[in-house]
Design a protein around this motif. Structure first.
Motif, short mmCIF file in Angstrom:
data_model
loop_
_atom_site.label_atom_id
_atom_site.label_comp_id
_atom_site.label_asym_id
_atom_site.label_seq_id
_atom_site.Cartn_x
_atom_site.Cartn_y
_atom_site.Cartn_z
N GLY A 81 0.77 -1.22 -0.07
CA GLY A 81 0.10 0.13 -0.12
C GLY A 81 0.95 1.36 0.01
O GLY A 81 1.74 1.50 0.77
N PRO A 125 -0.56 7.37 2.50
CA PRO A 125 0.66 8.58 3.16
C PRO A 125 1.56 7.59 4.43
O PRO A 125 2.75 7.78 4.52
N SER A 126 0.98 6.65 4.99
CA SER A 126 1.82 6.06 5.96
C SER A 126 2.57 4.99 5.32
O SER A 126 3.97 4.93 5.82
N GLU A 168 1.54 -1.56 -4.85
CA GLU A 168 0.50 -0.56 -4.76
C GLU A 168 -0.56 -1.10 -5.90
O GLU A 168 -0.29 -1.30 -7.01
N ALA A 169 -1.80 -1.24 -5.38
CA ALA A 169 -2.95 -1.90 -6.29
C ALA A 169 -3.21 -0.94 -7.21
O ALA A 169 -3.50 -1.55 -8.54
N ASN A 170 -3.36 0.23 -7.20
CA ASN A 170 -3.69 1.37 -7.93
C ASN A 170 -2.71 1.72 -9.11
O ASN A 170 -1.36 1.43 -8.55
N GLY A 201 -5.43 7.79 0.02
CA GLY A 201 -6.18 8.94 0.29
C GLY A 201 -5.53 10.27 0.69
O GLY A 201 -6.35 11.19 1.11
N VAL A 207 -1.74 -7.29 -3.60
CA VAL A 207 -1.08 -8.41 -2.74
C VAL A 207 -2.32 -9.09 -2.30
O VAL A 207 -3.28 -8.66 -1.85
N HIS A 231 -7.89 1.30 5.54
CA HIS A 231 -9.09 0.69 6.51
C HIS A 231 -9.05 -0.85 6.48
O HIS A 231 -9.67 -1.44 7.56
N MET A 280 -3.81 3.57 8.92
CA MET A 280 -5.31 3.36 9.13
C MET A 280 -5.44 1.79 9.68
O MET A 280 -6.41 1.31 10.29
N ARG A 285 -11.45 6.36 14.67
CA ARG A 285 -10.87 7.06 13.48
C ARG A 285 -10.66 8.40 13.63
O ARG A 285 -11.38 9.02 14.48
N GLY A 333 -10.79 10.69 10.85
CA GLY A 333 -11.55 11.43 9.66
C GLY A 333 -10.27 12.21 8.87
O GLY A 333 -9.09 11.39 8.81
N MET A 383 -1.25 9.57 10.35
CA MET A 383 -0.62 8.41 9.25
C MET A 383 0.70 8.88 8.81
O MET A 383 1.61 7.81 8.98
#
Ligand code: 48H
Length: 270
Positions: free
Chosen positions: A36, A39-40, A59-61, A67, A131, A177, A224, A234, A236, A242
């Motif tokens: 992933g 940011p973190s 990274e899946a994207n 975010g 993954v 999440h 997250m 959470r 928000g 992060m």
């Protein structure tokens, strides 16, 4: 008039295939796999690569940042609470102090600087790659199982495309999440996950940083995903937690990598 050098199709294809293959060969066995590129995960990658570790983000994207491009409610202003702005300082992101302790930056500026910082530090990035499982060895997570993201979108009749796996000393779940990697262990009854709690900004981020770290031997969580694993509130649309969680997980990974626990050669099995 601009005149481009003459380069033909086969040379371009050769460059892409050999360049990708060379880089992929270097990440088949790494110090740390980060799952992933939000940011973190990006902060963790920057820190570990700066410390000289061989780090890869899957990274899946197609794009990195998760975010971090958008603050909240489709509005691209990011907020961080102190001390999160210290990470923005390190990577050269301009911001304004909206009120004491609350800082605001532009999402696209902050996100692109963070992606660049991770790349500049030497982290390898494999995007469009999902993954979907872990490698397990002697009670430890020892790598991840990956497939091209589009494979998951193929029609059912042609989805029997087996994945491949890569090995690493440590894996960091930075999938947000859904805590995808931790959930691979939940499905096997090895870990319990509580699910993140309702929003409570002032309680969330300290708790998140405090709980950042090992979830199972070989597997750490950041961002997250930590709230999901430990049932924390959470926060928000505010991102300081992060960024600092990414730093903390990198410190913990470095401590493990430098503890000597990986120095012993595995027994050769005949
Ligand atoms: C490869 C994957 C996979 C997979 C997902 O969601 P993210 O931005 O994660 P964080 O934890 O760094 O940041 C969370 C923050 O953006 C946020 O949502 C906040 C603060 N919410 C608070 C609240 O109250 O809701 O990024 C996760 C990344 C994304 O880029 C995904 O595409 C990627 O992980 N990812 N990559 N393999 N199986 N699953």
């Amino acid at each position: 008039m601009t005149k481009f050098d003459h380069i033909d199709e086969k040379q371009i294809t050769r460059a892409i295939v050999s360049g990708f293959t060379k880089e992929f060969m270097e990440i088949i066995e790494s110090d740390v796999v980060i799952v992933g590129g939000g940011p973190s995960g990006l902060v963790a990658a920057k820190e570990l690569a700066s410390a000289g570790k061989n780090v890869v983000i899957f990274e899946a994207n197609n794009y990195l940042g998760g975010g971090f491009w958008i603050g909240g409610y489709l509005m691209n202003k990011l907020t961080v609470r102190a001390p999160g702005q210290t990470v923005l300082d390190e990577i050269g992101v301009p911001y304004e102090e909206v009120e004491p302790g609350l800082f605001m930056a532009n999402g696209p500026h902050a996100c692109s600087k963070l992606v660049a910082a991770a790349c500049d530090a030497g982290a390898k990035i494999i995007n469009m790659t999902k993954v979907d499982d872990v490698v397990m060895r002697e009670g430890r997570v020892a790598g991840v199982v990956i497939n091209w993201t589009p494979v998951g979108a193929l029609p059912r009749a042609i989805t029997c495309v087996d994945p491949v796996a890569v090995e690493s000393k440590l894996v960091i779940d930075a999938t947000g999440h859904d805590a995808i990697v931790v959930n691979c262990l939940v499905e096997r009854g090895l870990v319990d996950v509580k699910g993140f709690g309702g929003m409570w900004v002032s309680r969330s981020e300290d708790a998140l940083v405090e709980h950042t770290g090992e979830v199972y031997p070989g597997l750490l969580a950041t961002g997250m995903a930590v709230a999901t694993v430990h049932g924390l509130p959470r926060m928000g649309p505010t991102f300081g937690g992060m960024l600092i969680s990414g730093k903390r997980v990198a410190e913990q990974a470095l401590m493990q990598l430098e503890s000597g626990m990986f120095d012993i050669e595995p027994l050769v099995q005949v």
